[in-house]
Scaffold this motif. Structure first.
Motif, PDB file in Angstrom:
ATOM      1  N   ALA A 125     -72.665 110.268  45.191  1.00 15.10           N
ATOM      2  CA  ALA A 125     -73.226 108.971  44.802  1.00 15.10           C
ATOM      3  C   ALA A 125     -73.344 108.938  43.286  1.00 15.10           C
ATOM      4  CB  ALA A 125     -74.594 108.750  45.442  1.00 15.10           C
ATOM      5  N   VAL A 126     -73.407 107.732  42.747  1.00 14.28           N
ATOM      6  CA  VAL A 126     -73.633 107.539  41.309  1.00 14.28           C
ATOM      7  C   VAL A 126     -74.824 106.609  41.160  1.00 14.28           C
ATOM      8  CG1 VAL A 126     -72.683 106.721  39.121  1.00 14.28           C
ATOM      9  CG2 VAL A 126     -71.171 107.812  40.803  1.00 14.28           C
ATOM     10  N   GLN A 127     -75.759 107.025  40.326  1.00 16.59           N
ATOM     11  CA  GLN A 127     -76.948 106.228  40.037  1.00 16.59           C
ATOM     12  C   GLN A 127     -77.011 106.008  38.532  1.00 16.59           C
ATOM     13  OE1 GLN A 127     -79.834 108.909  41.706  1.00 16.59           O
ATOM     14  NE2 GLN A 127     -79.390 108.274  43.804  1.00 16.59           N
ATOM     15  N   LEU A 128     -77.786 105.000  38.125  1.00 10.37           N
ATOM     16  CA  LEU A 128     -77.840 104.641  36.706  1.00 10.37           C
ATOM     17  C   LEU A 128     -79.280 104.574  36.227  1.00 10.37           C
ATOM     18  CD1 LEU A 128     -76.425 103.654  34.100  1.00 10.37           C
ATOM     19  CD2 LEU A 128     -76.530 101.332  35.055  1.00 10.37           C
ATOM     20  N   ALA A 129     -79.531 105.272  35.112  1.00 14.00           N
ATOM     21  CA  ALA A 129     -80.828 105.225  34.446  1.00 14.00           C
ATOM     22  C   ALA A 129     -80.603 104.766  33.009  1.00 14.00           C
ATOM     23  CB  ALA A 129     -81.484 106.606  34.456  1.00 14.00           C
ATOM     24  N   VAL A 130     -81.351 103.759  32.584  1.00 10.08           N
ATOM     25  CA  VAL A 130     -81.247 103.250  31.216  1.00 10.08           C
ATOM     26  C   VAL A 130     -82.642 103.126  30.613  1.00 10.08           C
ATOM     27  CG1 VAL A 130     -79.084 102.015  31.617  1.00 10.08           C
ATOM     28  CG2 VAL A 130     -81.249 100.808  31.906  1.00 10.08           C
ATOM     29  N   LEU A 131     -82.726 103.347  29.315  1.00 11.91           N
ATOM     30  CA  LEU A 131     -84.013 103.196  28.653  1.00 11.91           C
ATOM     31  C   LEU A 131     -84.404 101.721  28.575  1.00 11.91           C
ATOM     32  CD1 LEU A 131     -86.349 104.656  27.285  1.00 11.91           C
ATOM     33  CD2 LEU A 131     -85.115 104.406  25.109  1.00 11.91           C
ATOM     34  N   VAL A 132     -83.421 100.841  28.284  1.00 10.27           N
ATOM     35  CA  VAL A 132     -83.696  99.413  28.122  1.00 10.27           C
ATOM     36  C   VAL A 132     -82.662  98.596  28.893  1.00 10.27           C
ATOM     37  CG1 VAL A 132     -83.818  97.493  26.459  1.00 10.27           C
ATOM     38  CG2 VAL A 132     -84.682  99.759  25.815  1.00 10.27           C
ATOM     39  N   ASP A 133     -83.136  97.638  29.671  1.00 13.08           N
ATOM     40  CA  ASP A 133     -82.257  96.641  30.300  1.00 13.08           C
ATOM     41  C   ASP A 133     -82.577  95.312  29.646  1.00 13.08           C
ATOM     42  OD1 ASP A 133     -80.878  94.801  31.838  1.00 13.08           O
ATOM     43  OD2 ASP A 133     -81.459  95.694  33.754  1.00 13.08           O
ATOM     44  N   ARG A 134     -81.603  94.778  28.908  1.00 12.45           N
ATOM     45  CA  ARG A 134     -81.842  93.540  28.170  1.00 12.45           C
ATOM     46  C   ARG A 134     -81.236  92.306  28.822  1.00 12.45           C
ATOM     47  NH1 ARG A 134     -78.512  92.625  22.813  1.00 12.45           N
ATOM     48  NH2 ARG A 134     -79.269  90.601  23.401  1.00 12.45           N
ATOM     49  N   GLY A 135     -80.612  92.480  29.993  1.00 10.01           N
ATOM     50  CA  GLY A 135     -80.036  91.333  30.691  1.00 10.01           C
ATOM     51  C   GLY A 135     -78.675  90.942  30.151  1.00 10.01           C
ATOM     52  N   HIS A 136     -78.229  89.754  30.506  1.00  6.66           N
ATOM     53  CA  HIS A 136     -76.955  89.175  30.066  1.00  6.66           C
ATOM     54  C   HIS A 136     -75.734  89.895  30.637  1.00  6.66           C
ATOM     55  CE1 HIS A 136     -79.106  86.579  27.289  1.00  6.66           C
ATOM     56  NE2 HIS A 136     -79.778  87.641  26.917  1.00  6.66           N
ATOM     57  N   ARG A 137     -75.819  90.292  31.893  1.00  5.51           N
ATOM     58  CA  ARG A 137     -74.724  91.017  32.528  1.00  5.51           C
ATOM     59  C   ARG A 137     -73.472  90.167  32.639  1.00  5.51           C
ATOM     60  NH1 ARG A 137     -77.778  93.881  32.166  1.00  5.51           N
ATOM     61  NH2 ARG A 137     -78.952  94.367  33.998  1.00  5.51           N
ATOM     62  N   GLN A 138     -72.328  90.787  32.393  1.00  9.59           N
ATOM     63  CA  GLN A 138     -71.022  90.166  32.584  1.00  9.59           C
ATOM     64  C   GLN A 138     -70.321  90.741  33.805  1.00  9.59           C
ATOM     65  OE1 GLN A 138     -69.070  90.889  28.848  1.00  9.59           O
ATOM     66  NE2 GLN A 138     -70.342  89.407  27.754  1.00  9.59           N
ATOM     67  N   LEU A 139     -70.843  91.845  34.316  1.00  5.18           N
ATOM     68  CA  LEU A 139     -70.302  92.506  35.498  1.00  5.18           C
ATOM     69  C   LEU A 139     -71.455  92.758  36.471  1.00  5.18           C
ATOM     70  CD1 LEU A 139     -68.012  95.113  33.707  1.00  5.18           C
ATOM     71  CD2 LEU A 139     -67.293  92.996  34.811  1.00  5.18           C
ATOM     72  N   PRO A 140     -71.156  92.866  37.760  1.00  4.04           N
ATOM     73  CA  PRO A 140     -72.230  93.059  38.748  1.00  4.04           C
ATOM     74  C   PRO A 140     -72.718  94.507  38.783  1.00  4.04           C
ATOM     75  CG  PRO A 140     -70.120  92.950  39.858  1.00  4.04           C
ATOM     76  CD  PRO A 140     -69.851  92.671  38.403  1.00  4.04           C
ATOM     77  N   ILE A 141     -73.419  94.897  37.737  1.00  2.27           N
ATOM     78  CA  ILE A 141     -73.930  96.255  37.596  1.00  2.27           C
ATOM     79  C   ILE A 141     -75.429  96.159  37.335  1.00  2.27           C
ATOM     80  CG2 ILE A 141     -73.948  98.263  36.044  1.00  2.27           C
ATOM     81  CD1 ILE A 141     -70.913  97.875  35.790  1.00  2.27           C
ATOM     82  N   ARG A 142     -76.178  97.024  38.007  1.00  7.50           N
ATOM     83  CA  ARG A 142     -77.623  97.072  37.770  1.00  7.50           C
ATOM     84  C   ARG A 142     -78.062  98.527  37.691  1.00  7.50           C
ATOM     85  NH1 ARG A 142     -80.415  99.105  41.600  1.00  7.50           N
ATOM     86  NH2 ARG A 142     -79.697  99.121  43.735  1.00  7.50           N
ATOM     87  N   ALA A 143     -79.150  98.757  36.993  1.00  2.00           N
ATOM     88  CA  ALA A 143     -79.681 100.111  36.856  1.00  2.00           C
ATOM     89  C   ALA A 143     -80.603 100.420  38.029  1.00  2.00           C
ATOM     90  CB  ALA A 143     -80.443 100.240  35.546  1.00  2.00           C
TER      91      ALA A 143
END
Length: 182
Positions: A125-143
């Motif tokens: 599996a692949v999971q995503l951790a980000v320090l900041v999510d600022r929005g404005h996605r151009q692709l269907p990706i979420r942390a």
């Protein structure tokens, strides 16, 4: 208007501690985890996250980095040099990869990292951790884990400074044409 600090070093540390606990809870511990940072600032964040997990569990987590340079979809418009070597500390099969980056914006950097991972191996599996999510996605990706949700205007600039790279740790937000930290 100058850059406004929206997260200081202590807040960033607390966010990473919380994220470490969330990663552990979601995965039932460290067994089978590997953490990969996306250069540039995702790498020290991955190392910080791995250290936080080790403090909680008492067990080290393999940590490495993945160079996404040749997988970017803007290479023709913005030729660039390699960001850093890819260092994968374990075989990815049977592992859960936690990708780490500083800011999630359009989603294109994460998409490039996913493409790079496909060429390296097939993690469980692949999971995503980000320090900041600022929005404005151009692709269907979420942390899966976010240190701070930071709604922004499209023309604002979010900058993450880390002590390991920049000499100080802070997250700032500014509008084009502004300078400095206030």
């Amino acid at each position: 208007m100058t850059a406004r600090v929206v997260m200081d070093a202590a807040e960033a540390d607390r966010a990473l501690q919380r994220m470490a606990h969330e990663v552990l809870e979601a995965n039932g511990g460290v067994d089978g985890l590997v953490i990969l940072g996306i250069p540039t600032r995702g790498v020290p964040l991955a190392e910080r996250l791995a250290a936080a997990i080790e403090r909680v569990e008492g067990v080290p987590v393999p940590v490495g980095q993945i160079d996404i340079t040749m997988y970017r979809d803007d290479l023709r418009r913005h030729p660039t040099k390699a960001l850093g070597p890819t260092r994968i500390p374990v075989e990815l099969e049977r592992h859960v990869v936690v990708l780490v980056d500083d800011v999630l914006f359009s989603g294109r950097t994460v998409a490039a990292a996913l493409d790079a991972l496909k060429d390296i191996g097939r993690p469980r599996a692949v999971q995503l951790a980000v320090l900041v999510d600022r929005g404005h996605r151009q692709l269907p990706i979420r942390a899966d884990w976010v240190g701070k949700d930071l709604p922004t205007a499209a023309d604002e600039h979010v900058a993450v400074a880390l002590a390991e790279v920049d000499g100080e740790t802070a997250v700032t937000i500014s509008r084009p044409g502004t300078e400095g930290i206030s």
